[in-house]
Design a protein around this motif. Structure first.
Motif, PDB file in Angstrom:
ATOM      1  N   ALA A 139       0.835  -1.212   0.000  1.00 14.48           N
ATOM      2  CA  ALA A 139       0.000   0.000   0.000  1.00 14.48           C
ATOM      3  C   ALA A 139       0.866   1.257   0.000  1.00 14.48           C
ATOM      4  O   ALA A 139       0.470   2.296  -0.533  1.00 14.48           O
ATOM      5  CB  ALA A 139      -0.937   0.002   1.205  1.00 14.48           C
ATOM      6  N   GLU A 140       2.041   1.164   0.585  1.00 16.21           N
ATOM      7  CA  GLU A 140       2.954   2.307   0.520  1.00 16.21           C
ATOM      8  C   GLU A 140       3.459   2.478  -0.910  1.00 16.21           C
ATOM      9  O   GLU A 140       3.593   3.601  -1.411  1.00 16.21           O
ATOM     10  CB  GLU A 140       4.131   2.112   1.485  1.00 16.21           C
ATOM     11  N   LEU A 141       3.726   1.355  -1.578  1.00 16.95           N
ATOM     12  CA  LEU A 141       4.201   1.433  -2.962  1.00 16.95           C
ATOM     13  C   LEU A 141       3.164   2.097  -3.859  1.00 16.95           C
ATOM     14  O   LEU A 141       3.514   2.818  -4.801  1.00 16.95           O
ATOM     15  CB  LEU A 141       4.532   0.036  -3.508  1.00 16.95           C
ATOM     16  N   THR A 142       1.897   1.845  -3.572  1.00 16.36           N
ATOM     17  CA  THR A 142       0.862   2.458  -4.401  1.00 16.36           C
ATOM     18  C   THR A 142       0.468   3.842  -3.873  1.00 16.36           C
ATOM     19  O   THR A 142      -0.408   4.494  -4.433  1.00 16.36           O
ATOM     20  CB  THR A 142      -0.396   1.559  -4.473  1.00 16.36           C
ATOM     21  N   GLY A 143       1.132   4.266  -2.787  1.00 17.66           N
ATOM     22  CA  GLY A 143       0.875   5.615  -2.257  1.00 17.66           C
ATOM     23  C   GLY A 143      -0.487   5.744  -1.613  1.00 17.66           C
ATOM     24  O   GLY A 143      -1.186   6.732  -1.812  1.00 17.66           O
ATOM     25  N   ARG A 144      -0.844   4.745  -0.809  1.00 19.72           N
ATOM     26  CA  ARG A 144      -2.158   4.754  -0.170  1.00 19.72           C
ATOM     27  C   ARG A 144      -2.031   5.004   1.344  1.00 19.72           C
ATOM     28  O   ARG A 144      -0.981   4.857   1.928  1.00 19.72           O
ATOM     29  CB  ARG A 144      -2.885   3.420  -0.428  1.00 19.72           C
ATOM     30  N   ARG A 145      -3.173   5.321   1.953  1.00 19.92           N
ATOM     31  CA  ARG A 145      -3.153   5.799   3.336  1.00 19.92           C
ATOM     32  C   ARG A 145      -2.770   4.734   4.362  1.00 19.92           C
ATOM     33  O   ARG A 145      -2.289   5.068   5.438  1.00 19.92           O
ATOM     34  CB  ARG A 145      -4.495   6.427   3.709  1.00 19.92           C
ATOM     35  N   SER A 146      -2.967   3.453   4.028  1.00 19.56           N
ATOM     36  CA  SER A 146      -2.586   2.407   4.990  1.00 19.56           C
ATOM     37  C   SER A 146      -1.174   1.900   4.770  1.00 19.56           C
ATOM     38  O   SER A 146      -0.752   0.926   5.389  1.00 19.56           O
ATOM     39  CB  SER A 146      -3.564   1.236   4.921  1.00 19.56           C
ATOM     40  N   GLY A 147      -0.455   2.559   3.881  1.00 20.40           N
ATOM     41  CA  GLY A 147       0.950   2.216   3.714  1.00 20.40           C
ATOM     42  C   GLY A 147       1.706   2.519   4.992  1.00 20.40           C
ATOM     43  O   GLY A 147       1.239   3.297   5.821  1.00 20.40           O
ATOM     44  N   TYR A 148       2.860   1.877   5.130  1.00 17.07           N
ATOM     45  CA  TYR A 148       3.628   2.044   6.370  1.00 17.07           C
ATOM     46  C   TYR A 148       3.934   3.501   6.682  1.00 17.07           C
ATOM     47  O   TYR A 148       4.054   3.886   7.833  1.00 17.07           O
ATOM     48  CB  TYR A 148       4.924   1.232   6.309  1.00 17.07           C
TER      49      TYR A 148
END
Lengths: 376, 478
Positions: A139-148
Motif C-alpha cells: 500500500a505504501e508502494l501504491t501511495g495509499r493511506r494504509s501504507g507504512y
C-alpha cells in the motif's frame, strides 16, 4: 488470511500495518537458536550445506521450510510490485530485490529480537523478511493511506518501530552512518542489541562508509555491515567501479574482520550472520559480511540492463537461484511431496494477491495529510 | 630604546586576554623562542615566546591581570648594552600609548620618537566600545517573559551555552554531546568546558574529524531515541554533512508518516568570525531556514543562547542552532531563574519604538541596536525585533510592529540573495502591504565571498551606517 507456518507464528492481522503494530511485537522470538533447540528435541531431520569457509551448516526441516517460505514471499511480493508498476499503480522509483532473497532471510534467522535493521533503497525484501506486512508495504508502494508511511514515503522510505526496521534510505550510503548510530545507541544503553546495516557494492565506495567504519571500530560499536554485492552499482560493474573488488577486505585498514559469503545460499548466510552478530554482541566491535549475490532485474524499473548479457542473468537464475535450490532440498532431503511444497506456494501467493488487492482498493491519503508529520 | 613586548592576539577573534603567569622574571635574560609568559584567551591557555633576545627589563602587567587588551605593552625588553636607566624613558612614553586604539598594528621600536599630542592627559585604559565589556541589558526585570522581581546576573554567551547543555544533561540521561575536540580539549571554542569532568566520556564524545560520518551517526542514535547534541567546530564544516542534516534528520519524520524522527541539536559557530576568509565566514541561516522539518535558531544575547538551547535540546525535532564566535565573549544580563527556557518560534522586541521596525537576529542585532541608539539621537525611534528563531518565524510579531511603524528594515550578515530579509520582505508584502509607507529595505552582507583583507572584510559586512541609511530612506528623512 493465511497464517504463516507454526515455527514463526507471526501474526498477520488483517488490519493496517499501523493499527496492528503493537500486536505484532508479541510473537515468539525469531531467533534461529530457539528454533533449533526446539527442533533438536523433536529429533527432526536436518539438511546440510557447505559454506564458503568450508564449514557444514545444518538446517532442520522447519528451518528450511521457513526460509523457503520467506524467500518465496519476498520474490512473489517483488514480482507483484513489478506488475503493479507496469500497470501504472506504482510510481517513481521501484528497485526490486529478486535474486537476493537469501541474504535478508538468512540474516533475519541469525538475529534476535531487538536487533535493528537499516538499509538503502532496495528495501522491500528487508521489510518483508523482518516481519512487516505485505499489505502495508504494498500500500505504501501504491501511495495509499494504509501504507507504512501513510503513503508519504514510497518505495524507498518505510519504517517500523515494532520490527526495529529503520528504513529505507534513498541516498546511497547514507544509511551506513545512521546504522552505526543505532549501534552507538545500543552501546550507550548497554541493551545488548546489534545493528544490522545493509548497503550495496555501489555504496561501498562512498566516503561516509569509511568514516563510519573508523568510528565503529574506534568505539567498538555493535554493528554488522552487510554488503550486498549484486555485482552492479546501477549499471556499473564492481570491476569498473572499485579498485579492489573483494569488498570484505574494505575494513582491513580499520582492523574490522570481514568475510565473503555465498549470498545465494541461505544456510551459508545464516551461519555467517550468526558469527558476525555474536562477534558484535560480545563487544568485539563491527564485522563485515560481503554477500555475493545477484539481482535478476534491472537497477530500477526503467533500467534496460544493457550492461550485462541475458546469458549472464539466465545462468544465475538456472544454476544459482536460492529459492529453487531450497525447493529441491525440501523435496529431496526432507522428503516433502510436491503437493506439500505447492501448498506453501499457494499460501504465499494468496498473501501477495491479497496485499495487491488491498494496495489498489485502499484510499489515497487524505489531502490534510500533506501538512502532518513535518515536525512533531 | 627597550623593546616593548605587546599582548599578542592568539586567535582570530581575541580582543583581550588574561596574563595568567610570567615564566620569566625581571632581570632574566631571554633568547628568541623562550617561553616568557602564559596567556589565557577566551579559548585556551597559551604559552607566549619571545621574538627578540635581551633581558626582561620590566614587567608592565602583573600576572593574574585580566582583560589585557591585544597590542598593549606587557613588558619591556632591554637590548644588549642597555641598562635599567632606559626603562624610565620608556615608561614615560608608555603612558601615552595606553590609550591607543587596540586595532592599530603592533608598535615598532621607533614609535615613541613621534609622540602624540603632548598635552593630552594620561588616561587609564577604558573598556572597548564593542566586544567584551559591561553587560548588555537585553532583559529587564519588567520583561513580561520572566517573573516579577527576578534577579539578573551577568554571563557571557559562551557560559550560557555551556550551562544550558550541562543543565539539560543533568535533567535527561539520553542527552549527550559529540563533536571534534568537545571532550578532552574542552571545546575548540570552550563551549563544552567542564562537561567531560562532570559527565564522563560516555556522554561527552570526542569524534574524529569526520563530519559526514558523525552527523549521520548522531542522527541514527536520534532515531534510536537518544538526544544528541552534535557540535560542529564551525557550521562551515557542516556542509560536508548537510545531506544527513536535511535528507536524514529533517525528512524522516515526514517520510515515515510520523513513525520515526530524531530529537537532535546541531550547534556551533556560524557566520563570519574575523579575518578567516571565505571558506570560514558564512551565514547558513537561510540555507537551513529553507527546509521543512528543521527548526532553525540564531541567538543574539546570552539569554537567547541559554533559554533557546535548552528548548532546542528538549524539542523532539532536529534543530539547527547557529551561534556566533564573536558573540561568545559578549556579556549580557540574564534572569537568574532555575530553569530558564525561551520558547522556540517567538521573537522578542528588544527595543520599543514608533518610527521604524528593524528586524534582525544573531550578530545582526549588534548593528540593529547600535543603529537604534544613533537614530534616537536624531529623533527617530526604532523598534528592534530580535527574531531569535528563524524557522518557524514569528512573523506575527513583525507584522504587529510594522502596523505601528509602517516601515521595515531587515539586518543580517548573510548574503542578500534569498536571504532572511528577502523572506521578511515578501511576507510584509503579503501580510502588511496596506500598512507599509515605504518599501522594505534589506541590509545584508555583500554578495561576494568573504575577503581576507581587513578593509575588504569590513566592506563585505553590513555596518551601523548602512542600517541608519536604510532607516533614513524608509522614513524619508535622508
Amino acid at each position: 488470511m493465511a497464517e504463516k507456518k507454526p515455527t514463526t507464528s507471526r501474526k498477520r492481522s488483517s488490519g493496517t500495518s499501523r493499527s496492528s503494530g503493537t500486536s505484532r511485537t508479541s510473537g515468539p522470538s525469531r531467533s534461529s537458536r530457539s528454533t533449533k533447540s526446539a527442533d533438536a528435541k523433536s529429533g527432526e531431520k536436518t539438511s546440510t550445506a557447505k559454506s564458503m569457509t568450508g564449514e557444514t551448516v545444518h538446517f532442520t526441516r522447519d528451518e528450511d521450510v521457513y526460509a523457503y517460505r520467506e524467500m518465496l514471499l519476498v520474490r512473489r511480493f517483488e514480482e507483484k510490485a513489478g506488475q503493479l508498476y507496469g500497470m501504472g499503480l506504482i510510481g517513481g522509483f521501484c528497485h526490486l530485490y529478486i535474486g537476493q532473497e537469501a541474504v535478508v532471510v538468512g540474516m533475519q534467522m541469525a538475529l534476535k529480537e531487538g536487533d535493528q535493521i537499516i538499509t538503502g533503497y532496495r528495501d522491500h525484501g528487508h521489510m518483508i523478511a523482518c516481519g512487516m506486512e505485505s499489505k502495508g508495504v504494498m500500500a505504501e508502494l501504491t501511495g495509499r493511506r494504509s501504507g507504512y508511511s501513510k503513503g508519504k514515503g514510497g518505495s524507498m522510505h518505510m519504517f517500523s518501530v515494532d520490527k526495529n526496521f529503520y528504513g529505507g534510505h534513498g541516498i546511497v550510503g547514507a544509511q551506513v552512518p545512521l546504522g552505526t548510530g543505532l549501534a552507538f545507541a545500543n552501546k550507550y544503553r548497554e541493551n545488548g542489541s546489534v545493528s544490522i546495516t545493509y548497503f550495496g557494492d555501489g555504496a561501498a565506495n562512498q566516503g561516509q562508509v569509511y568514516e563510519s567504519f573508523n568510528m565503529a571500530k574506534l568505539w567498538s560499536l555493535p554493528v554488522v555491515y552487510v554488503i550486498e554485492n549484486n555485482k552492479y552499482g546501477m549499471g556499473t560493474s564492481v570491476e569498473r567501479a572499485s579498485s579492489t573488488t573483494n569488498l570484505s577486505h574494505r575494513g582491513a585498514s580499520f582492523e574490522i574482520p570481514g568475510e565473503q559469503v555465498d549470498g545465494m545460499e541461505v544456510h551459508a548466510v545464516r551461519a555467517a550472520g550468526e558469527r558476525a552478530i555474536a562477534h558484535a554482541r560480545e563487544g568485539k566491535g563491527p564485522y563485515i559480511l560481503e554477500m555475493l549475490t545477484y539481482r535478476y532485474r534491472g537497477h530500477s524499473m526503467s533500467d534496460p540492463a544493457k550492461y550485462r548479457t541475458r546469458d549472464e542473468v539466465n545462468k544465475m537464475r538456472t544454476e544459482r537461484d536460492p529459492i529453487e535450490h531450497l525447493r529441491s532440498r525440501l523435496i529431496e532431503e526432507h522428503k516433502m511431496s510436491e503437493d506439500e511444497v505447492k501448498k506453501i506456494d499457494k499460501e504465499v501467493r494468496d498473501i501477495i494477491n491479497e496485499a495487491a488487492e488491498f494496495a489498489q482498493s485502499d484510499p489515497e491519503p487524505d489531502p490534510s495529510e500533506l501538512w502532518t508529520d513535518v515536525v512533531r | 630604546m627597550p623593546t616593548e613586548i605587546l599582548m599578542p592576539a592568539l586567535s582570530p577573534t581575541m580582543e583581550e586576554g588574561k596574563l595568567a603567569k610570567w615564566v620569566k622574571k625581571e632581570g632574566d635574560s631571554v633568547a628568541a623562542g623562550d617561553v616568557i609568559a602564559e596567556i589565557e584567551t577566551d579559548k585556551a591557555t597559551m604559552e607566549v615566546e619571545a621574538v627578540d633576545e635581551g633581558t626582561l627589563g620590566k614587567i608592565l602587567v602583573d600576572e593574574g591581570t585580566e582583560g589585557v587588551k591585544v597590542n598593549s605593552p606587557i613588558a619591556l625588553l632591554l637590548e644588549e648594552g642597555e641598562d635599567e636607566s632606559a626603562l624610565d624613558k620608556a615608561a614615560s612614553s608608555q603612558v601615552k600609548e595606553d590609550d591607543s586604539n587596540a586595532s592599530e598594528p603592533p608598535a615598532d621600536d621607533g614609535k615613541d620618537e613621534a609622540p602624540k599630542a603632548a598635552d593630552e592627559a594620561p588616561k587609564v585604559p577604558a573598556a572597548p566600545a564593542s566586544g567584551p565589556g559591561p553587560a548588555e541589558k537585553t532583559w529587564t526585570q519588567d520583561d513580561p517573559e520572566i517573573p516579577e522581581g527576578t534577579k539578573m546576573v551577568s554571563v557571557t554567551v559562551r557560559e550560557a551555552l555551556r550551562d544550558a547543555m550541562a543543565e539539560e544533561m543533568r535533567r535527561d540521561g539520553d542527552v549527550y554531546v559529540m563533536g571534534e575536540e568537545v571532550a578532552e580539549y574542552q571545546g575548540a571554542y570552550k563551549i563544552t568546558q567542564g562537561l567531560l569532568d562532570e559527565f564522563g566520556a560516555r556522554r561527552v564524545v570526542d569524534t574524529p574529524i569526520t563530519e559526514h560520518g558523525f552527523t549521520g551517526l548522531g542522527v541514527g542514535a536520534g532515531f534510536a531515541g537518544l538526544k544528541p547534541i552534535v557540535e560542529f567546530m564551525t557550521f562551515n564544516f557542516a556542509m560536508q554533512a548537510i545531506d544527513q542534516i536535511i535528507n536524514s534528520a529533517a525528512k524522516t519524520h515526514y517520510m515515515s508518516g510520523g513513525l520515526i524522527g530524531c530529537s537532535i541539536v546541531f550547534r556551533g559557530p556560524n557566520g563570519a568570525a574575523a579575518r578567516v576568509a571565505a571558506q570560514h565566514s558564512q551565514d547558513y541561516a537561510s540555507w537551513y531556514a529553507h527546509v521543512p522539518g528543521l527548526r532553525v535558531i540564531q541567538p543574539y544575547s546570552a539569554a537567547d543562547a541559554k533559554g533557546l538551547l535548552k528548548a532546542a535540546i528538549r524539542d523532539p525535532n532536529p534543530v539547527v542552532f547557529l551561534e556566533n564566535e564573536i558573540l561568545y565573549g559578549h556579556t549580557f544580563e540574564i534572569p537568574d531563574v532555575d530553569d530558564f527556557v525561551v520558547p522556540i518560534g517567538k521573537a522578542k522586541i528588544e527595543r520599543k519604538g514608533s518610527d521604524v521596525t528593524i528586524v534582525s537576529f544573531g550578530i545582526g542585532m549588534t548593528y540593529a541596536m547600535q543603529a537604534a541608539d544613533e537614530l534616537a539621537k536624531m529623533g527617530i525611534e526604532a523598534e528592534v525585533v530580535n527574531l531569535r528563531t528563524i524557522r518557524p518565524m514569528d512573523i506575527e510579531t513583525v507584522v504587529e510592529s510594522v502596523k505601528k511603524t509602517n516601515r521595515c528594515v531587515t539586518v543580517e550578515e548573510g548574503w542578500p540573495v534569498c536571504s532572511i530579509g528577502s523572506e521578511i520582505s515578501a511576507r510584509m508584502m503579503e501580510m502588511a502591504f496596506d500598512h507599509l509607507d515605504a518599501p522594505v529595505l534589506r541590509v545584508t552582507g555583500k554578495d561576494v565571498p568573504m575577503p581576507y583583507a581587513a578593509n575588504l572584510e569590513k566592506l563585505a559586512l553590513p555596518t551601523v551606517a548602512e542600517v541608519i541609511e536604510a532607516v533614513k530612506a524608509v522614513t524619508y528623512t535622508a
